[in-house]
Design a protein around this motif. Sequence first.
Motif, PDB file in Angstrom:
ATOM      1  N   ASP A  86      42.034   9.669  63.220  1.00  0.00           N
ATOM      2  CA  ASP A  86      41.514  10.855  63.903  1.00  0.00           C
ATOM      3  C   ASP A  86      40.299  10.464  64.737  1.00  0.00           C
ATOM      4  O   ASP A  86      39.615   9.476  64.461  1.00  0.00           O
ATOM      5  CB  ASP A  86      41.151  11.939  62.875  1.00  0.00           C
ATOM      6  CG  ASP A  86      39.965  11.558  62.022  1.00  0.00           C
ATOM      7  OD1 ASP A  86      40.167  10.813  61.045  1.00  0.00           O
ATOM      8  OD2 ASP A  86      38.829  11.965  62.334  1.00  0.00           O
ATOM      9  N   THR A 108      36.686   9.928  63.084  1.00  0.00           N
ATOM     10  CA  THR A 108      36.604   8.695  62.294  1.00  0.00           C
ATOM     11  C   THR A 108      36.593   7.475  63.214  1.00  0.00           C
ATOM     12  O   THR A 108      35.825   6.530  63.001  1.00  0.00           O
ATOM     13  CB  THR A 108      37.797   8.604  61.316  1.00  0.00           C
ATOM     14  OG1 THR A 108      37.788   9.763  60.486  1.00  0.00           O
ATOM     15  CG2 THR A 108      37.713   7.358  60.458  1.00  0.00           C
ATOM     16  N   PHE A 153      42.496  -4.193  53.282  1.00  0.00           N
ATOM     17  CA  PHE A 153      42.310  -2.760  53.040  1.00  0.00           C
ATOM     18  C   PHE A 153      42.875  -1.972  54.227  1.00  0.00           C
ATOM     19  O   PHE A 153      42.691  -2.362  55.379  1.00  0.00           O
ATOM     20  CB  PHE A 153      40.810  -2.477  52.858  1.00  0.00           C
ATOM     21  CG  PHE A 153      40.440  -1.015  52.842  1.00  0.00           C
ATOM     22  CD1 PHE A 153      41.002  -0.138  51.916  1.00  0.00           C
ATOM     23  CD2 PHE A 153      39.509  -0.511  53.751  1.00  0.00           C
ATOM     24  CE1 PHE A 153      40.648   1.203  51.897  1.00  0.00           C
ATOM     25  CE2 PHE A 153      39.145   0.832  53.734  1.00  0.00           C
ATOM     26  CZ  PHE A 153      39.720   1.693  52.813  1.00  0.00           C
ATOM     27  N   GLY A 154      43.541  -0.861  53.939  1.00  0.00           N
ATOM     28  CA  GLY A 154      44.223  -0.093  54.977  1.00  0.00           C
ATOM     29  C   GLY A 154      43.322   0.621  55.963  1.00  0.00           C
ATOM     30  O   GLY A 154      43.759   1.010  57.048  1.00  0.00           O
ATOM     31  N   GLY A 155      42.052   0.847  55.596  1.00  0.00           N
ATOM     32  CA  GLY A 155      41.130   1.517  56.517  1.00  0.00           C
ATOM     33  C   GLY A 155      41.375   3.016  56.577  1.00  0.00           C
ATOM     34  O   GLY A 155      42.016   3.593  55.691  1.00  0.00           O
ATOM     35  N   PRO A 156      40.847   3.657  57.649  1.00  0.00           N
ATOM     36  CA  PRO A 156      41.007   5.109  57.772  1.00  0.00           C
ATOM     37  C   PRO A 156      42.477   5.508  57.686  1.00  0.00           C
ATOM     38  O   PRO A 156      43.347   4.787  58.168  1.00  0.00           O
ATOM     39  CB  PRO A 156      40.435   5.396  59.157  1.00  0.00           C
ATOM     40  CG  PRO A 156      39.449   4.298  59.391  1.00  0.00           C
ATOM     41  CD  PRO A 156      40.039   3.096  58.731  1.00  0.00           C
ATOM     42  N   ALA A 157      42.746   6.648  57.068  1.00  0.00           N
ATOM     43  CA  ALA A 157      44.149   6.988  56.790  1.00  0.00           C
ATOM     44  C   ALA A 157      44.468   8.446  57.124  1.00  0.00           C
ATOM     45  O   ALA A 157      45.412   9.007  56.578  1.00  0.00           O
ATOM     46  CB  ALA A 157      44.460   6.698  55.326  1.00  0.00           C
ATOM     47  N   TYR A 158      43.682   9.054  58.003  1.00  0.00           N
ATOM     48  CA  TYR A 158      43.979  10.413  58.418  1.00  0.00           C
ATOM     49  C   TYR A 158      44.228  10.414  59.910  1.00  0.00           C
ATOM     50  O   TYR A 158      43.475   9.769  60.638  1.00  0.00           O
ATOM     51  CB  TYR A 158      42.796  11.340  58.096  1.00  0.00           C
ATOM     52  CG  TYR A 158      43.022  12.776  58.462  1.00  0.00           C
ATOM     53  CD1 TYR A 158      43.789  13.605  57.643  1.00  0.00           C
ATOM     54  CD2 TYR A 158      42.507  13.300  59.640  1.00  0.00           C
ATOM     55  CE1 TYR A 158      44.023  14.928  57.996  1.00  0.00           C
ATOM     56  CE2 TYR A 158      42.744  14.614  59.992  1.00  0.00           C
ATOM     57  CZ  TYR A 158      43.484  15.427  59.166  1.00  0.00           C
ATOM     58  OH  TYR A 158      43.720  16.727  59.512  1.00  0.00           O
ATOM     59  N   PRO A 159      45.271  11.083  60.394  1.00  0.00           N
ATOM     60  CA  PRO A 159      46.180  11.962  59.652  1.00  0.00           C
ATOM     61  C   PRO A 159      47.445  11.301  59.095  1.00  0.00           C
ATOM     62  O   PRO A 159      48.292  11.995  58.544  1.00  0.00           O
ATOM     63  CB  PRO A 159      46.572  12.983  60.716  1.00  0.00           C
ATOM     64  CG  PRO A 159      46.506  12.236  61.997  1.00  0.00           C
ATOM     65  CD  PRO A 159      45.439  11.200  61.844  1.00  0.00           C
ATOM     66  N   ARG A 160      47.577   9.969  59.193  1.00  0.00           N
ATOM     67  CA  ARG A 160      48.855   9.348  58.855  1.00  0.00           C
ATOM     68  C   ARG A 160      49.199   9.421  57.366  1.00  0.00           C
ATOM     69  O   ARG A 160      50.338   9.678  56.997  1.00  0.00           O
ATOM     70  CB  ARG A 160      48.847   7.894  59.329  1.00  0.00           C
ATOM     71  CG  ARG A 160      50.099   7.130  58.978  1.00  0.00           C
ATOM     72  CD  ARG A 160      50.265   5.864  59.809  1.00  0.00           C
ATOM     73  NE  ARG A 160      49.108   4.974  59.733  1.00  0.00           N
ATOM     74  CZ  ARG A 160      49.060   3.805  60.361  1.00  0.00           C
ATOM     75  NH1 ARG A 160      50.074   3.403  61.098  1.00  0.00           N
ATOM     76  NH2 ARG A 160      47.991   3.046  60.259  1.00  0.00           N
ATOM     77  N   GLY A 161      48.215   9.149  56.506  1.00  0.00           N
ATOM     78  CA  GLY A 161      48.485   9.163  55.064  1.00  0.00           C
ATOM     79  C   GLY A 161      49.357   7.998  54.621  1.00  0.00           C
ATOM     80  O   GLY A 161      49.611   7.065  55.387  1.00  0.00           O
ATOM     81  N   TYR A 162      49.791   8.056  53.376  1.00  0.00           N
ATOM     82  CA  TYR A 162      50.605   6.978  52.806  1.00  0.00           C
ATOM     83  C   TYR A 162      51.841   7.528  52.103  1.00  0.00           C
ATOM     84  O   TYR A 162      51.826   8.631  51.571  1.00  0.00           O
ATOM     85  CB  TYR A 162      49.789   6.186  51.784  1.00  0.00           C
ATOM     86  CG  TYR A 162      48.666   5.383  52.377  1.00  0.00           C
ATOM     87  CD1 TYR A 162      48.929   4.283  53.193  1.00  0.00           C
ATOM     88  CD2 TYR A 162      47.336   5.717  52.119  1.00  0.00           C
ATOM     89  CE1 TYR A 162      47.890   3.533  53.729  1.00  0.00           C
ATOM     90  CE2 TYR A 162      46.296   4.967  52.660  1.00  0.00           C
ATOM     91  CZ  TYR A 162      46.585   3.884  53.458  1.00  0.00           C
ATOM     92  OH  TYR A 162      45.559   3.149  53.982  1.00  0.00           O
ATOM     93  N   GLU A 189      51.457  -2.226  57.032  1.00  0.00           N
ATOM     94  CA  GLU A 189      50.412  -2.899  56.253  1.00  0.00           C
ATOM     95  C   GLU A 189      50.665  -4.400  56.174  1.00  0.00           C
ATOM     96  O   GLU A 189      51.801  -4.859  56.293  1.00  0.00           O
ATOM     97  CB  GLU A 189      50.327  -2.287  54.853  1.00  0.00           C
ATOM     98  CG  GLU A 189      49.623  -0.941  54.886  1.00  0.00           C
ATOM     99  CD  GLU A 189      49.356  -0.400  53.506  1.00  0.00           C
ATOM    100  OE1 GLU A 189      48.208  -0.072  53.211  1.00  0.00           O
ATOM    101  OE2 GLU A 189      50.304  -0.310  52.715  1.00  0.00           O
TER     102      GLU A 189
END
Lengths: 231, 580
Positions: free
Chosen positions: A50, A53, A201-210, A225
């Motif tokens: 986003d 972020t 580490f995956g880092g920021p994860a919005y809005p994608r999510g997991y 990843e």
Amino acid sequence: MQDPSRLPNLRPKGDNADPEDLPRHRNGITPQMHGRFPDYNVLDETDHWDEVTREVVLDRVENTPGIRFFTAEEAATLKAYCDTITHQHREPRIPVLSFVDEKLLKGQGDGYQYADMPDDGTAWRLVAQGLEYSAQREWRASSFAGAPISTREDIVAVFADGKLQGGPWEQLNVSRVFKLTTKHICQAFYSHPWAWNEIGFGGPAYPRGYAAFGSDHLGDREQWEPIQATP
Amino acid sequence: MSFMHKGSFAMPKDNDSPFLLDRHKRGLQNLDRMARYPKNAPVDLLIVGAGAGGLVLAQRLARAGWKVCVLEKGPFWDPDRDWVSDEKGSSHLYWTDKRIIGGDDPVEMGKNNSGQGVGGSMTHFAGYVPRFHPSDFEVRTRDGVGADWPISYWDLKPYFERVELELPVAGQDWPWGDPHSYPHAPHPVAGAANRAWKGAREYGIEMRVGPVAITNGVFGNRPHCIYRGFCLEGCKVNAKASPLITHLPDGIEHGVEVRADSMAVRIEVDAAGDRVAGVTYMHDGREEFQPADAVAVCGYAIESPRLLLNSTSARWPNGLANDNDLVGRYVMVQGATQVAARFPLELRMYKAPPPEISSEDFYETDESRGFARGFSIQTISPMPIEWAAHVLADGHWGAALREYMRDYNHWSVLGVLCELLPAPDNRVTLADERDQYGMPIARFDYTQGANDKANIAYAKKILQEIWEGAGAQDQLTIDRYAHLVGGCRMGFTAEDSVVDASHRTWGVENLYVVDGSVLPTQGAANPALVIMALADRCAELLKAKRSARASRSARGARRRAGAARWIARTHAGLSRGRGR
């Protein structure tokens, strides 16, 4: 690290650390260009973050704050201290002290001060003085920053045990100031995307999510990843 | 138009909050309709602190027709605009103003126990919302330690149920304490937590998924969780509950005004000193005063005592409601040691919410363990900065720190919440140093007792044995604390407590404390749910009282209005006098 017996708690005392066994990083930057995920650059993913972020995180990479809180003398000592704590002995380095300096300049405390400790800024300045005091008096070095890496590590080992004494150290609770400074150092180091590349580490994860977090079919790794290298 | 019918299955009654939110925007949508009460007339209830206690109380009483105003020290959050999917960038969610910490076992404040801004600490809590057990309310009677509550589990049970529906809580049927079920189904469990579960099973320990205040299904306009793992950084999805989204939208619709960026510095009393007249607060560098018929302090375990201690007057020289030197005492934290374990395959614990599975097998006293009361076990999945704190705490720096950090994706973390017992000298006092509002900062002293140390040591050993059973290759341990309650304990008489069973302070007719500070004991449960349930119950009591009072003569109303005018005048005089 396929062999966990090489982890610091498990390998024979005195055995060397493993960074030289690690593959060279090939995509983007990690501190000292080694890591476990040689083809992973978290900054390739920014389109999936986003906007708010993205601004906050990219600012960290693109705009290194100048040293304004510490004097040039303090900064020289403390930069060597940060390098010793984070084992950054060559470029590229995450500019840890710049972020610590900015935090102290802005008075961004973490919410507490031990009753037997000065405020955070004063504590850091006393550490700078204390490291010089110990390096020159007890280790007979020209300065902490000018001492060989092994000497700096010897001094920091005594610091970590809370056993540095004399001079400026008498104004501090030595164990607590070690904890305070290493906490600030890690806040700076492990908030930096270069460190995320190193550790995967995956880092920021919005809005994608997991979605891939352990199911039989999806496993533990999203398609984007990184794959861990086998050293 | 919503696809979900109001009041249909699993939707709360008398709280339209989930429908008042927008499906695609996270901020509140009805701020333009928020009440603005004048500062020269008393509101029915003035609340200090917009967190779990304050906002539930506000919403309930606004529904009953009260004019409710809430003062909040921090900002009015819009998660789209103000929150980030980033660990370091979220420090503005925490109360990071300085507190002095002392005692033999000082408690570090800020990130993991103190919040600021509308929504309070729940904006950055992990999401665990277990109920207290029935035994928690009679610890003194059962175990001879701590204190009994003046209310029982059964007094609070209907409020637990009602709040669980509003959050809503997702989890498996709960076998511990008073067995119960949850409105939403359990979330899927990630690989890291599955490892812990395997170890627990080998050991013979029961674990269950949840209970977490995270949507797992249709719930008005609140989206489903996207498993991004950033619960402690503020939920940008609106899937995790905080009163900012679970209670305030409905509160605003019924007349709640929240004044953000407003720091309460003093509660003012009337001439006789047995009633409060309103609250003095700082906003934009100016001192303001809001008169009120009643005041509810909802600032949590540090700030509620601090505000009372700072509110001195001729009648209350040691602080408001502090005749017996009890304000600020019996503050409690939970022992929250965490043990991390290493596994051969990657687990990537940063995915999925950190709170996943828990066990209350060790919650109750078992004399064979050698100490009173117990602990619970929960999964916690630290992001990189917290993982670094964990590695540092195990004694690693330099090359070893970097190595354990690079190994991040192979680790899973379990934590405990040990019930540490209340002690009078674990207390909040005022320090000499003053903050940016000119108010003395809080000092918090904390020392563990022998029972506390035995509990933590035993719990740590259990975690290590669970991981051995799961086949961990290596372990790293950090001793830490979590949560904060007590400081204005609820009790039976003015000699043993600060507030009575209805949350009213002893000695001040119209002053209430409605937050975690009233807890006499803390159980081994996370405190969010019990705080909300207590606030809900307190609102019911106040509503009943109000209807009884409505029949009183108009003379009382005239007297109250007179008192408010008196204090407004006196206050204006004081302000001028203080101006330098």
